[in-house]
Design a protein around this motif. Structure first.
Motif, PDB file in Angstrom:
ATOM      1  N   PRO A 123     -46.495  48.632  -1.796  1.00 34.71           N
ATOM      2  CA  PRO A 123     -46.788  49.535  -2.923  1.00 34.71           C
ATOM      3  C   PRO A 123     -46.760  48.977  -4.318  1.00 34.71           C
ATOM      4  N   VAL A 124     -45.886  48.183  -4.614  1.00 33.19           N
ATOM      5  CA  VAL A 124     -45.687  47.716  -5.788  1.00 33.19           C
ATOM      6  C   VAL A 124     -46.883  47.006  -6.191  1.00 33.19           C
ATOM      7  N   LEU A 125     -47.485  46.064  -5.571  1.00 30.51           N
ATOM      8  CA  LEU A 125     -48.516  45.440  -5.799  1.00 30.51           C
ATOM      9  C   LEU A 125     -49.962  46.070  -6.157  1.00 30.51           C
ATOM     10  N   TRP A 126     -49.893  47.315  -5.094  1.00 35.27           N
ATOM     11  CA  TRP A 126     -50.910  48.184  -5.177  1.00 35.27           C
ATOM     12  C   TRP A 126     -51.173  49.011  -6.569  1.00 35.27           C
ATOM     13  N   MET A 127     -49.626  49.304  -7.060  1.00 32.58           N
ATOM     14  CA  MET A 127     -49.620  49.809  -8.349  1.00 32.58           C
ATOM     15  C   MET A 127     -50.070  48.970  -9.383  1.00 32.58           C
ATOM     16  N   VAL A 128     -49.549  47.790  -9.307  1.00 32.40           N
ATOM     17  CA  VAL A 128     -50.282  46.818 -10.377  1.00 32.40           C
ATOM     18  C   VAL A 128     -51.611  46.628 -10.382  1.00 32.40           C
ATOM     19  N   SER A 129     -52.020  46.520  -9.082  1.00 34.13           N
ATOM     20  CA  SER A 129     -53.643  46.267  -8.949  1.00 34.13           C
ATOM     21  C   SER A 129     -54.388  47.464  -9.700  1.00 34.13           C
ATOM     22  N   THR A 130     -54.066  48.639  -9.232  1.00 31.18           N
ATOM     23  CA  THR A 130     -54.681  49.793  -9.832  1.00 31.18           C
ATOM     24  C   THR A 130     -54.475  50.083 -11.438  1.00 31.18           C
ATOM     25  N   ALA A 131     -53.429  49.611 -11.916  1.00 31.15           N
ATOM     26  CA  ALA A 131     -53.232  49.609 -13.332  1.00 31.15           C
ATOM     27  C   ALA A 131     -54.031  48.830 -14.065  1.00 31.15           C
ATOM     28  N   LEU A 132     -54.487  47.663 -13.520  1.00 30.98           N
ATOM     29  CA  LEU A 132     -55.166  46.678 -14.186  1.00 30.98           C
ATOM     30  C   LEU A 132     -56.759  46.916 -13.852  1.00 30.98           C
ATOM     31  N   LYS A 133     -57.124  47.839 -13.101  1.00 30.95           N
ATOM     32  CA  LYS A 133     -58.587  48.089 -12.815  1.00 30.95           C
ATOM     33  C   LYS A 133     -58.990  48.979 -13.875  1.00 30.95           C
TER      34      LYS A 133
ATOM     35  N   VAL B  95     -44.722  50.765 -16.766  1.00 34.61           N
ATOM     36  CA  VAL B  95     -43.969  50.865 -18.027  1.00 34.61           C
ATOM     37  C   VAL B  95     -42.410  51.438 -17.866  1.00 34.61           C
ATOM     38  N   SER B  96     -42.508  52.379 -17.110  1.00 29.57           N
ATOM     39  CA  SER B  96     -41.300  53.137 -16.848  1.00 29.57           C
ATOM     40  C   SER B  96     -40.236  52.425 -16.130  1.00 29.57           C
ATOM     41  N   SER B  97     -40.802  51.459 -15.109  1.00 32.43           N
ATOM     42  CA  SER B  97     -39.811  50.675 -14.286  1.00 32.43           C
ATOM     43  C   SER B  97     -39.255  49.697 -15.116  1.00 32.43           C
ATOM     44  N   LEU B  98     -39.976  49.154 -16.106  1.00 31.89           N
ATOM     45  CA  LEU B  98     -39.495  47.899 -16.911  1.00 31.89           C
ATOM     46  C   LEU B  98     -38.094  47.963 -17.369  1.00 31.89           C
ATOM     47  N   PRO B  99     -37.428  49.286 -18.041  1.00 30.93           N
ATOM     48  CA  PRO B  99     -36.055  49.188 -18.407  1.00 30.93           C
ATOM     49  C   PRO B  99     -35.085  48.919 -17.081  1.00 30.93           C
ATOM     50  N   LEU B 100     -35.457  49.455 -15.953  1.00 27.46           N
ATOM     51  CA  LEU B 100     -34.358  49.226 -14.928  1.00 27.46           C
ATOM     52  C   LEU B 100     -34.271  47.617 -14.438  1.00 27.46           C
ATOM     53  N   VAL B 101     -35.790  47.050 -14.511  1.00 24.18           N
ATOM     54  CA  VAL B 101     -35.659  45.555 -14.204  1.00 24.18           C
ATOM     55  C   VAL B 101     -35.007  44.922 -15.373  1.00 24.18           C
ATOM     56  N   ILE B 102     -35.034  45.128 -16.475  1.00 27.94           N
ATOM     57  CA  ILE B 102     -34.546  44.576 -17.433  1.00 27.94           C
ATOM     58  C   ILE B 102     -32.820  44.823 -17.283  1.00 27.94           C
ATOM     59  N   MET B 103     -32.547  45.830 -17.162  1.00 28.62           N
ATOM     60  CA  MET B 103     -31.093  46.013 -16.833  1.00 28.62           C
ATOM     61  C   MET B 103     -30.563  45.496 -15.766  1.00 28.62           C
ATOM     62  N   PHE B 104     -31.268  45.235 -14.643  1.00 26.41           N
ATOM     63  CA  PHE B 104     -30.687  44.349 -13.611  1.00 26.41           C
ATOM     64  C   PHE B 104     -30.634  43.117 -13.781  1.00 26.41           C
ATOM     65  N   LEU B 105     -31.536  42.353 -14.443  1.00 30.57           N
ATOM     66  CA  LEU B 105     -31.556  41.049 -15.097  1.00 30.57           C
ATOM     67  C   LEU B 105     -30.477  40.903 -15.972  1.00 30.57           C
ATOM     68  N   PHE B 106     -29.980  41.542 -16.896  1.00 34.32           N
ATOM     69  CA  PHE B 106     -28.949  41.287 -17.833  1.00 34.32           C
ATOM     70  C   PHE B 106     -27.319  41.540 -17.219  1.00 34.32           C
ATOM     71  N   LEU B 107     -27.448  42.440 -16.040  1.00 34.89           N
ATOM     72  CA  LEU B 107     -26.182  42.769 -15.451  1.00 34.89           C
ATOM     73  C   LEU B 107     -26.118  42.048 -14.124  1.00 34.89           C
ATOM     74  N   GLN B 108     -27.015  41.467 -13.608  1.00 32.40           N
ATOM     75  CA  GLN B 108     -26.883  40.571 -12.142  1.00 32.40           C
ATOM     76  C   GLN B 108     -25.783  39.608 -12.279  1.00 32.40           C
ATOM     77  N   LYS B 109     -25.516  39.029 -13.409  1.00 31.96           N
ATOM     78  CA  LYS B 109     -24.430  38.025 -13.342  1.00 31.96           C
ATOM     79  C   LYS B 109     -23.029  38.550 -13.323  1.00 31.96           C
ATOM     80  N   TYR B 110     -22.945  39.725 -13.472  1.00 27.11           N
ATOM     81  CA  TYR B 110     -21.537  40.460 -13.272  1.00 27.11           C
ATOM     82  C   TYR B 110     -21.394  40.580 -11.972  1.00 27.11           C
TER      83      TYR B 110
END
Length: 280
Positions: free
Chosen positions: A29-39, A253-268
Motif C-alpha cells: 500500500p505504501v508503494l502504491w501510494m507513492v506511485s499514485t502521487a507521482l503519476k 507529506v503528512s507521514s513525513l513528520p512521523l518518519v522524521i520523529m522515529f529517525l531522531f528518537l530510535q537511538k533512545y
C-alpha cells in the motif's frame, strides 16, 4: 540431515515466509501510494494500472500547497500536536514518577481509574467534550483540541512512564538524597535522563495519537484556519470525484513528520539502559 535439523529448517523457512507476507502487506500500500502521487492526472485511472508511471510528475505535490490551504492545515497540526505532546510528557512523567516512588492513599484506585479511561470508545466522549468546550468558548480553537488530545494521551502515557520508572532502581534515589539532592533535583538530574527510552516511546505514542486524530478535529473545528491535517486530507475526497494523486501526495507529506520523529528518537530505544548503574 537429522530430524531436529530438518524441523529447525522448516520452522525458519515458515518464519521467513510469514515475515515476507507481512512485509508485503505493509509495503505494497505504501508503494502504491507513492506511485499514485507521482503519476500525472491522465495516468491515475488507466487500465490496467501501472506501478511505475510512464511520465513521473510532481504536480500533485505542488497543487496541494498551491490550490489547497494545506500549509495552514500542516501548521495547525504541528502546533497542536507538539504542544499537547509536550504537556502530556510533563504531566505523565511527574505522575509516573510519583506513583513509582511514593505510597499514598488511593494510589491503586487512581492508577485503575487511568486505565479504565482507556477502555471506552472515544465516540462516547464527543458530546461531553463538545458541551464543555462550548461552555468555555473553546470550540474552533487550537486550545480546545490541545485539551482534548491531552486528555486522551495522559492516562496511558502515565502508565507507560510508570513502567519505565519502576525499572530504574530506587537505590539511585537514595544515593542522590544522601548526596544532598532534593526530590525534584533527583528526578530532573538523575532519574529523568535514565528514562529517555521511556520518554521517547511515550512521546511517539502521544504524537501519533494527536497527529492521526480525525473525529474530534472534524467536529470541534469549523473554520478553514483551524482545521488539522487529517481533516484537510479528508476534504480532498470530493463528492463528485476524487483527485487520487493529490490525495496520495498529501498523505505522503503528512507521514513525513512521523518518519522524521522515529529517525531522531530510535537511538533512545535501548534496553537495559540502567544495567550496572547500581552494584549488587
Amino acid at each position: 540431515m537429522t530430524t531436529t535439523n530438518r524441523n529447525g529448517f522448516l520452522f525458519n523457512a515458515l518464519m521467513y515466509v510469514i515475515l515476507i507476507i507481512a512485509s508485503l502487506a505493509v509495503l505494497v500500500p505504501v508503494l502504491w501510494m507513492v506511485s499514485t502521487a507521482l503519476k500525472p492526472t491522465t495516468e491515475v485511472m488507466v487500465t490496467p494500472p501501472r506501478w511505475i508511471p510512464e511520465h513521473t510528475s510532481f504536480e500533485a505535490f505542488v497543487r496541494i500547497w498551491k490550490d489547497y490551504p494545506f500549509g495552514t492545515y500542516f501548521i495547525n497540526s504541528v502546533y497542536i500536536v507538539l504542544v499537547s505532546t509536550g504537556i502530556s510528557l510533563i504531566f505523565s512523567a511527574l505522575a509516573g514518577y510519583g506513583a513509582s516512588r511514593f505510597q499514598f492513599r488511593g494510589k491503586g484506585a487512581f492508577l485503575t481509574f487511568l486505565l479504565i479511561t482507556q477502555m471506552f470508545p472515544s465516540i462516547m466522549l464527543l458530546i461531553p467534550f463538545y458541551k464543555v468546550l462550548k461552555t468555555f468558548g473553546l470550540i474552533d480553537t487550537h486550545m480546545g483540541l490541545i485539551v482534548v488530545y491531552i486528555s486522551f494521551s495522559i492516562p496511558f502515557c502515565t502508565w507507560m512512564m510508570l513502567g519505565f520508572f519502576q525499572g530504574i532502581p530506587k537505590e539511585l534515589d537514595e544515593a542522590a538524597v544522601i548526596d544532598g539532592c532534593g526530590r525534584l533535583r533527583t528526578f530532573l538530574q538523575i532519574i529523568l535522563p535514565l528514562s529517555l527510552p521511556g520518554l521517547a516511546a511515550t512521546a511517539i505514542y502521544s504524537f501519533i495519537i494527536g497527529w492521526n486524530e480525525y473525529m474530534f478535529a472534524f467536529i470541534l473545528t469549523t473554520s478553514e484556519s483551524m482545521k488539522t491535517l487529517p481533516v484537510g486530507i479528508g476534504q480532498l475526497n470530493g463528492f463528485y470525484k476524487i483527485v487520487w494523486n493529490d490525495l496520495m501526495a498529501a498523505s505522503i507529506v503528512s507521514s513525513l513528520p512521523l518518519v522524521i520523529m522515529f529517525l531522531f528518537l530510535q537511538k533512545y530505544f535501548i534496553s537495559s539502559l540502567t544495567a550496572g548503574a547500581v552494584k549488587s
